[in-house]
Design a protein around this motif. Structure first.
Motif, PDB file in Angstrom:
ATOM      1  N   VAL A 194     -16.516 -28.480  79.144  1.00 35.99           N
ATOM      2  CA  VAL A 194     -15.393 -29.201  78.400  1.00 35.99           C
ATOM      3  C   VAL A 194     -13.983 -28.407  78.152  1.00 35.99           C
ATOM      4  CG1 VAL A 194     -14.524 -30.675  76.227  1.00 35.99           C
ATOM      5  CG2 VAL A 194     -16.909 -31.021  77.175  1.00 35.99           C
ATOM      6  N   VAL A 195     -13.166 -28.816  78.729  1.00 39.67           N
ATOM      7  CA  VAL A 195     -11.737 -27.867  78.708  1.00 39.67           C
ATOM      8  C   VAL A 195     -10.666 -28.455  77.893  1.00 39.67           C
ATOM      9  CG1 VAL A 195      -9.825 -26.907  80.019  1.00 39.67           C
ATOM     10  CG2 VAL A 195     -12.371 -26.870  80.976  1.00 39.67           C
ATOM     11  N   GLY A 196     -10.274 -28.013  76.992  1.00 39.42           N
ATOM     12  CA  GLY A 196      -9.283 -28.307  75.991  1.00 39.42           C
ATOM     13  C   GLY A 196      -9.729 -28.473  74.428  1.00 39.42           C
ATOM     14  N   SER A 197      -8.607 -29.011  73.742  1.00 41.32           N
ATOM     15  CA  SER A 197      -9.045 -28.895  72.127  1.00 41.32           C
ATOM     16  C   SER A 197      -8.731 -30.177  71.502  1.00 41.32           C
ATOM     17  CB  SER A 197      -8.426 -27.506  71.704  1.00 41.32           C
ATOM     18  OG  SER A 197      -6.999 -27.611  71.631  1.00 41.32           O
ATOM     19  N   GLY A 198      -8.872 -30.411  70.432  1.00 34.44           N
ATOM     20  CA  GLY A 198      -8.356 -31.486  69.640  1.00 34.44           C
ATOM     21  C   GLY A 198      -9.689 -32.324  69.508  1.00 34.44           C
ATOM     22  N   GLN A 199      -9.139 -33.583  68.967  1.00 33.46           N
ATOM     23  CA  GLN A 199     -10.396 -34.601  68.562  1.00 33.46           C
ATOM     24  C   GLN A 199     -11.146 -35.147  69.703  1.00 33.46           C
ATOM     25  OE1 GLN A 199     -11.203 -35.112  65.538  1.00 33.46           O
ATOM     26  NE2 GLN A 199     -12.776 -36.819  65.825  1.00 33.46           N
ATOM     27  N   SER A 200     -10.526 -35.342  70.761  1.00 36.76           N
ATOM     28  CA  SER A 200     -11.095 -35.881  71.841  1.00 36.76           C
ATOM     29  C   SER A 200     -11.847 -34.873  72.733  1.00 36.76           C
ATOM     30  CB  SER A 200     -10.176 -36.403  72.932  1.00 36.76           C
ATOM     31  OG  SER A 200      -9.268 -37.590  72.383  1.00 36.76           O
ATOM     32  N   ALA A 201     -11.735 -33.685  72.596  1.00 30.92           N
ATOM     33  CA  ALA A 201     -12.762 -32.574  73.126  1.00 30.92           C
ATOM     34  C   ALA A 201     -13.726 -32.681  72.429  1.00 30.92           C
ATOM     35  CB  ALA A 201     -11.731 -31.357  73.195  1.00 30.92           C
ATOM     36  N   ALA A 202     -13.648 -32.546  70.954  1.00 27.67           N
ATOM     37  CA  ALA A 202     -14.911 -32.342  69.878  1.00 27.67           C
ATOM     38  C   ALA A 202     -15.582 -33.347  70.064  1.00 27.67           C
ATOM     39  CB  ALA A 202     -14.157 -32.345  68.673  1.00 27.67           C
ATOM     40  N   HIS A 220     -20.600 -26.003  77.934  1.00 26.35           N
ATOM     41  CA  HIS A 220     -19.576 -25.081  77.935  1.00 26.35           C
ATOM     42  C   HIS A 220     -18.399 -25.820  77.150  1.00 26.35           C
ATOM     43  CE1 HIS A 220     -21.823 -21.738  80.057  1.00 26.35           C
ATOM     44  NE2 HIS A 220     -22.087 -23.050  80.588  1.00 26.35           N
ATOM     45  N   TRP A 221     -17.463 -25.052  76.132  1.00 24.54           N
ATOM     46  CA  TRP A 221     -16.465 -25.636  75.842  1.00 24.54           C
ATOM     47  C   TRP A 221     -15.403 -24.654  75.616  1.00 24.54           C
ATOM     48  CZ3 TRP A 221     -15.801 -28.160  70.129  1.00 24.54           C
ATOM     49  CH2 TRP A 221     -14.456 -28.683  70.082  1.00 24.54           C
ATOM     50  N   LEU A 222     -14.278 -24.615  76.594  1.00 26.35           N
ATOM     51  CA  LEU A 222     -13.253 -23.562  76.673  1.00 26.35           C
ATOM     52  C   LEU A 222     -12.080 -24.355  76.231  1.00 26.35           C
ATOM     53  CD1 LEU A 222     -14.057 -22.294  80.433  1.00 26.35           C
ATOM     54  CD2 LEU A 222     -14.901 -21.393  78.132  1.00 26.35           C
ATOM     55  N   THR A 223     -11.166 -23.612  75.416  1.00 33.18           N
ATOM     56  CA  THR A 223     -10.038 -23.830  75.074  1.00 33.18           C
ATOM     57  C   THR A 223      -8.983 -22.832  74.873  1.00 33.18           C
ATOM     58  OG1 THR A 223      -8.482 -24.820  73.246  1.00 33.18           O
ATOM     59  CG2 THR A 223     -10.684 -23.560  72.549  1.00 33.18           C
ATOM     60  N   ARG A 224      -7.713 -22.957  75.346  1.00 36.86           N
ATOM     61  CA  ARG A 224      -6.777 -22.019  75.257  1.00 36.86           C
ATOM     62  C   ARG A 224      -5.913 -21.893  73.622  1.00 36.86           C
ATOM     63  NH1 ARG A 224      -1.467 -24.266  78.536  1.00 36.86           N
ATOM     64  NH2 ARG A 224      -1.190 -25.901  77.208  1.00 36.86           N
ATOM     65  N   SER A 225      -6.563 -22.630  72.737  1.00 35.73           N
ATOM     66  CA  SER A 225      -6.031 -22.665  71.392  1.00 35.73           C
ATOM     67  C   SER A 225      -6.804 -21.350  70.793  1.00 35.73           C
ATOM     68  CB  SER A 225      -6.478 -23.930  70.602  1.00 35.73           C
ATOM     69  OG  SER A 225      -5.825 -25.020  71.302  1.00 35.73           O
ATOM     70  N   LYS A 226      -6.247 -21.124  69.595  1.00 42.65           N
ATOM     71  CA  LYS A 226      -6.784 -19.667  68.974  1.00 42.65           C
ATOM     72  C   LYS A 226      -8.099 -20.168  68.229  1.00 42.65           C
ATOM     73  CE  LYS A 226      -2.142 -18.263  67.993  1.00 42.65           C
ATOM     74  NZ  LYS A 226      -1.006 -17.814  66.765  1.00 42.65           N
ATOM     75  N   GLY A 227      -8.783 -21.275  68.073  1.00 47.40           N
ATOM     76  CA  GLY A 227      -9.805 -21.345  67.761  1.00 47.40           C
ATOM     77  C   GLY A 227     -10.279 -22.798  67.635  1.00 47.40           C
ATOM     78  N   PHE A 228     -11.319 -23.435  67.030  1.00 45.20           N
ATOM     79  CA  PHE A 228     -11.570 -24.717  66.973  1.00 45.20           C
ATOM     80  C   PHE A 228     -11.640 -25.094  65.431  1.00 45.20           C
ATOM     81  CE2 PHE A 228     -14.019 -22.763  70.196  1.00 45.20           C
ATOM     82  CZ  PHE A 228     -14.116 -23.360  71.215  1.00 45.20           C
ATOM     83  N   PHE A 229     -10.289 -25.300  65.225  1.00 40.95           N
ATOM     84  CA  PHE A 229      -9.593 -25.354  63.884  1.00 40.95           C
ATOM     85  C   PHE A 229      -9.606 -27.011  63.217  1.00 40.95           C
ATOM     86  CE2 PHE A 229      -7.554 -21.313  64.838  1.00 40.95           C
ATOM     87  CZ  PHE A 229      -8.397 -20.377  64.171  1.00 40.95           C
TER      88      PHE A 229
END
Length: 431
Positions: A194-202, A220-229
């Motif tokens: 899974v690439v990306g962040s936010g609610q849909s990715a989660a 795997h879960w990759l995101t360019r965001s600073k964290g899974f906040f």
């Protein structure tokens, strides 16, 4: 076929926001409106209609309640009509299932004579004192022409596809908007990323995590965001989704608006706290007894290139803070990379009438009208295409009824729905 009448308003697209406008306009006798949608019926993110998912706003953020709680098109009246009031009462939840919200919106759309489905708008031109809109019947291919004094754009957003995946989409790489139709492909794969962040990715990650133990794929879960906040959800933080903050934000210079919004991701792009907890709890349970699930999460990981291989993809990534590059192999990629605003192609015929900013975006007045280059009496209203001028509340369902009320009042030339000047406790600037 040409429509002989000149409608007061023609809405393009029937998503929640134009549907809200249609519902609030229904009792307004002096405004005759029609709304066109190319889909055969109301749909709202069908590819992400996962079981157990809910709205991220309270049920009061339905199509009408925040403007008119007495409207027959409220969510509570939907529950009464469907015989579910006691079910909802005993549920004791403020946030309704996403599937039920879609069902509620479909219920409203089927009650409104102004909503017409299966019609795709292909072109718009200005003709004297009105707009001429050409549409195509998606079932028969027949053409129609409508005339309207004003337009309301409610075409929504489109999935954002990173450049490295353009031309590579298919059953092995797809946007999260298409997750459910491709879910079985994920479960059959040896590895999913899974690439990306936010609610849909989660939500996609959690759904795959639940199935991983039985199906045995690497996850795997990759995101360019600073964290899974988590998303900012404090009570005072939520006041940013108010008419006052919209008015404050609109009053800033455009350069400052862009600067401010670039720092507000967690107001509208974060992850629901409960979803984060569900993911962590499941990872914890899977690690009991020294086991370690074949699951890997990495923030600050930017995907730069995607190379096709015999077994799927090789993603060329960079750890942003370390500035170190690494390759990641995966069979299937789910792109939870958000949505982008776009100028619909059918506006090409009136493009010269619209004022654009330096980045090719609409210039939008506080009351949601596109600024024009000519002094014509016809207006083009925009719904959820003005985040750059009105701030983070533009895509939020909680402000949908307010925006529709403002547009309704403008069309009617009177305060059909009173708009309160004060709705929050804090001040967002110096008056």
């Amino acid at each position: 076929m040409r429509s002989g009448r000149v409608h007061d308003l023609l809405g393009v697209g029937i998503g929640p926001f134009n549907l809200s406008l249609a519902a609030l306009l229904e009792p307004v006798e002096e405004v005759e409106a029609v709304f066109l949608e190319q889909k055969p019926r109301f749909e709202w993110h069908p590819g992400l209609m996962l079981e157990g998912t809910t709205l991220q706003v309270p049920f009061l953020a339905d199509l009408v309640t925040m403007a008119d709680p007495t409207s027959p098109h409220s969510f509570l009246n939907y529950l009464r009509d469907r015989g579910r009031l006691y079910n909802f009462y005993f549920l004791e939840r403020f946030h309704v299932p996403r599937r039920e919200y879609e069902h509620y919106c479909r219920w409203v759309s089927e009650r409104l004579q102004s909503c017409r489905f299966g019609e795709e708008v292909e072109g718009v031109r200005h003709a004297g004192d009105h707009f001429e809109v050409s549409s195509r019947d998606t079932a028969t291919g027949g053409r129609r022409k409508y005339r309207a004094r004003h337009l309301a754009l409610g075409v929504g957003t489109v999935p954002h596809i990173p450049p490295c995946f353009e031309g590579r989409l298919g059953e092995d790489a797809f946007h999260s908007a298409d997750y459910l139709p491709n879910r079985e492909r994920c479960l059959e794969a040896a590895s999913v990323t899974v690439v990306g962040s936010g609610q849909s990715a989660a939500e996609v990650f959690h759904d795959l995590l639940c199935a991983q133990k039985e199906r045995g794929f690497r996850l795997h879960w990759l995101t360019r965001s600073k964290g899974f906040f988590p998303m900012e959800y404090s009570k005072l933080g939520l006041e940013h989704f108010s008419p006052e903050y919209t008015r404050y934000f609109h009053g800033l210079p455009q350069k400052k608006r862009d600067e401010v919004r670039s720092r507000q991701d967690l107001l509208y792009k974060g992850i629901d706290v409960e979803t984060i907890a569900a993911i962590y709890d499941l990872l914890y349970e899977r690690s009991v007894g020294g086991a370690y699930p074949d699951v890997h999460l990495m923030a600050l990981a930017e995907v730069g290139e995607a190379e096709r291989t015999e077994r799927g993809f090789r993603l060329h990534c960079r750890q942003i803070e370390q500035d170190r590059y690494f390759a990641h192999e995966t069979e299937v990629v789910v792109l939870a990379t958000g949505y982008a605003y776009r100028v619909p192609g059918f506006l090409e015929g009136v493009r010269d009438l619209i004022r654009w900013d330096g980045r090719g975006r609409y210039v939008v007045t506080l009351d949601y009208r596109l600024e024009k280059t000519a002094g014509i009496p016809n207006e083009i209203f925009v719904q959820n295409g003005e985040i750059h001028t009105h701030g983070v509340g533009a895509p939020d369902l909680g402000l949908g009824a307010h925006r529709a009320a403002v547009i309704t009042n403008r069309l009617a030339g009177r305060a059909v729905y009173p708009v309160r000047e004060r709705n929050v406790f804090q001040r967002f600037g110096v008056a």
